[in-house]
Design a protein around this motif. Sequence first.
Motif, PDB file in Angstrom:
ATOM      1  N   HIS A 259      38.368  41.246  43.149  1.00 30.18           N
ATOM      2  CA  HIS A 259      36.936  42.118  42.599  1.00 30.18           C
ATOM      3  C   HIS A 259      36.993  43.675  44.307  1.00 30.18           C
ATOM      4  O   HIS A 259      36.845  44.076  43.722  1.00 30.18           O
ATOM      5  N   HIS A 308      31.743  36.729  39.064  1.00 30.91           N
ATOM      6  CA  HIS A 308      31.399  37.260  37.349  1.00 30.91           C
ATOM      7  C   HIS A 308      33.043  37.910  36.672  1.00 30.91           C
ATOM      8  O   HIS A 308      32.854  37.930  35.922  1.00 30.91           O
ATOM      9  N   HIS A 309      33.757  36.802  37.401  1.00 35.97           N
ATOM     10  CA  HIS A 309      34.938  37.654  36.301  1.00 35.97           C
ATOM     11  C   HIS A 309      34.980  35.727  35.964  1.00 35.97           C
ATOM     12  O   HIS A 309      36.234  35.624  35.047  1.00 35.97           O
TER      13      HIS A 309
END
Lengths: 545, 324
Positions: A259, A308-309
């Motif tokens: 990220h 968030h992945h």
Amino acid sequence: MASTAPIAPLPTLPKKHYLNDGTTVASWLLTRDHKRIALLYLVAVTVFFVIGGLFAVLVRLELATPAGDLLSDDSYNKVFTMHGVMMVFFFLIPAIPGTLGNFLIPIMIGAKDLAFPKLNLASWYIFMIGATFGTYSVLNGGLDTGWTFYTPFSTVASTSAVVPAALGVFINGFSSILTGLNFIVTIHRMRAPGMTWFRLPLFVWSHYATSLIMVLGTPVLAITVVLVAAERIFSFGIFDANRGGDPVLFQHLFWFYSHPAVYIMVLPAMGVMSELVAASCRKPVFGYTFVAFASLAIAIIGFFVWGHHMFVAGQSVYAALIFSILSFLVAVPSAVKVFNWTATMYKGAVSWQTPTLYAIGFIGLFTIGGLTGLFLSSVGLDIHLTDTYFIVAHFHYIMVGGTIMGYLGGIHFWWPKMTGRMYNELLAKISAALIFFGFNLTFFPQFVVGYLGMPRRYHAYPPEFQMLNVLSSAGASILAVGYALPLSYLIYSLKYGKVAGNNPWGAVGLEWTTTSPPPTANFEETPLVTWDAYEYPARVEGHVA
Amino acid sequence: MAPRVDAFYLFLVGLTAFFSILIALTVIFYFVKYRRRSPDQVGTRIEGGMALEITWSVIPLLITMVIFGWSTNLFFAFTRPPAETLNIYVVGKQWMWKFQHLNGQREINELHVPVGRNVKLIMTSEDVIHDVFVPAFRVKADVLPGRYTHMWFNPTKPGRYHLFCAEYCGTKHSGMIGEVVVQEPAEYEAWLATGRAEGSLASAGGKLFQDLACNTCHRPDAVGRGPVLQGLFGRQITLGDGGRQTVDEAYLRESILTPNMKLTQGFQPVMPAYQGLVTEEGVLQLIEYVKSLGTQPQSQPVRPASGGPAPGETHTPSPNEVNR
Ligand SMILES: [Cu+2]
Ligand SMILES: [Cu+2]
């Protein structure tokens, strides 16, 4: 003055500059000049961009029809994997820092070179060795894990060249780390007298933020890919659920780097943007300090959003909520930047040259990319959208719409400084327009097809999605032309381009005070800085309008 | 759920359109209005403005917090299945989906469900990570090896809907697709009644329980070397290290495959690990069997599996209860 342009003396190339200071192959391959190393990167990343682009062409050709008819399923899986690996690790991550960052940071701060010139050259060689492993894995059966290397697929199931590719990514990581270190030390230690932190061009600020991520994040990626390779070779069981391991652990480690890596790719482009906007409008970037600190905020918060992945990967509810809210927070500094760039145009003297076109293209595409990020930070909606083409569209808006627009804009803006010559303006404008249009045609339909439910990484798909995929493939062919054009007119300009002169844009900034191309030592004498960044005089020597 | 997700989605689309168009129009307007009129012209020097900076930091912050609130609300609806659910087991493997209904009915790449019921999928994978994605219901969840993940939905209209594998899993990832067949309840019952020669999951589990000699240690009369399993499901038990543990599917799975990871208080680590000896489907059958031996009333009511006794029917006090 400008109105008397026809009788103004035409600019000429300086007699001695970094390009003609040594013409042997060794003078290039053993150079310690940051400008020459920048050009080495330029050549290398261009090659990898072309390779990655060819894989993308195959993907789009295959997806023009619903049936998996052009490639076999295994080949298709390798093709999209290699597209991702090449583009992410060997183009997007090194592109702007390696070329523009290398070339410009020392000049912008009034230094003769980076703090560690030999290390800088070593970084390039390490990058090339990493890339060689990457290319080797392509030639030796290819890689089919997706650029994300998810376990246990990559560790137990895949039969492709995972180890060489992982090794390539691992080695490449060191190049990133060393470049980051070099930049940080340079920015701290090598600023010319009078060049205070708040006089630094925002390009330098954003590279500083990027370097922090490179230094702090990349080691985690290195550890992760080593674990994958070790697991494949020695079967430790770290990621193997059958032996008490945890396959999801890999995802945590991977995204902890990957990220922030998004910001390694996009922060430098934001730095380019600030320079382009300021020079296009010939006025200071609106809210300089806010833009500078927004870069740091993005770099720091960006380290805490990796989960968030994994909203659908069996994460706990509370973890998901924390990652969700932090992802929203990181949107704020990005929005602040967009507003500041837009506000900079207010009462500017806005140029209509190519770099400006790239700058406003960036604002448009990055805005859409950023706003669609809000869809994905929303856990309740991400459940539906993740792993569909919506994701693909979103990150291409950020990576291609953001990073590549920034990169190409920067290349067009500083090309006269790097080479001493101008490119064909008309062709450049046409290609900028083609890229903008082709890009949107390629990726906008993917938002729609994603919401309708088409999963990513699909070799064949239900026929109802065909229309949107055809649009996408058509857009990609326009995009390809848009990218091929600069390659040709830029190369052509090297010999036949008009001589640019020191400051063709009438911009301020130390890089425009030295000759084009600059001398090997960058400046005749060390500059003494007594002005703020983007401090324009009442009038500038007009050159190109 | 689909209408709620769509409403939220449309809100975000509206927001995105609003801001994108606002910024695009502003940029184009400035681009034209303030275009450079002479080559030596310079822009008006404006450094910035605190009030503006604060405004355009705070407004996005507030907007994102509203979005966060709304999305969290949706998320809770996804993660908290209603009390009454129809449970179906899903086992993914390269490259097919296997579905097991409680009454023993099995199917591959096709999932029959009745309209209007809350359906809960309890899922695991035999090899790599897969992901069940039913776009029409706006649901998706990864299917992990060595773990159970859940997802639930309530189909509102009969019909056939796409089911995709959404996590890349190798060669035939894009072929790992199927259909959810939503039927009227009567139709569904009729379908369910076809081909259940093998008996219910629980009864298959009961057979396995004997074949694997579980019954030598786990006996209903509390004289075996292992704990009594009657009435175990849904209860809170005490572990050897003093920790508390609610008995759910995940715990049962772990107790069977790697029993020594969490010892039950008062017992020796004598139970053999069945890791590699039982298939994922076998584990599911054993779990259903243990469930059929009686569940605790406070736990989620599960539809009584045909073939097994109804919940609570065979509840016998067991040594575990001493720990409560
Ligand atoms: Cu991310
Ligand atoms: Cu799959």
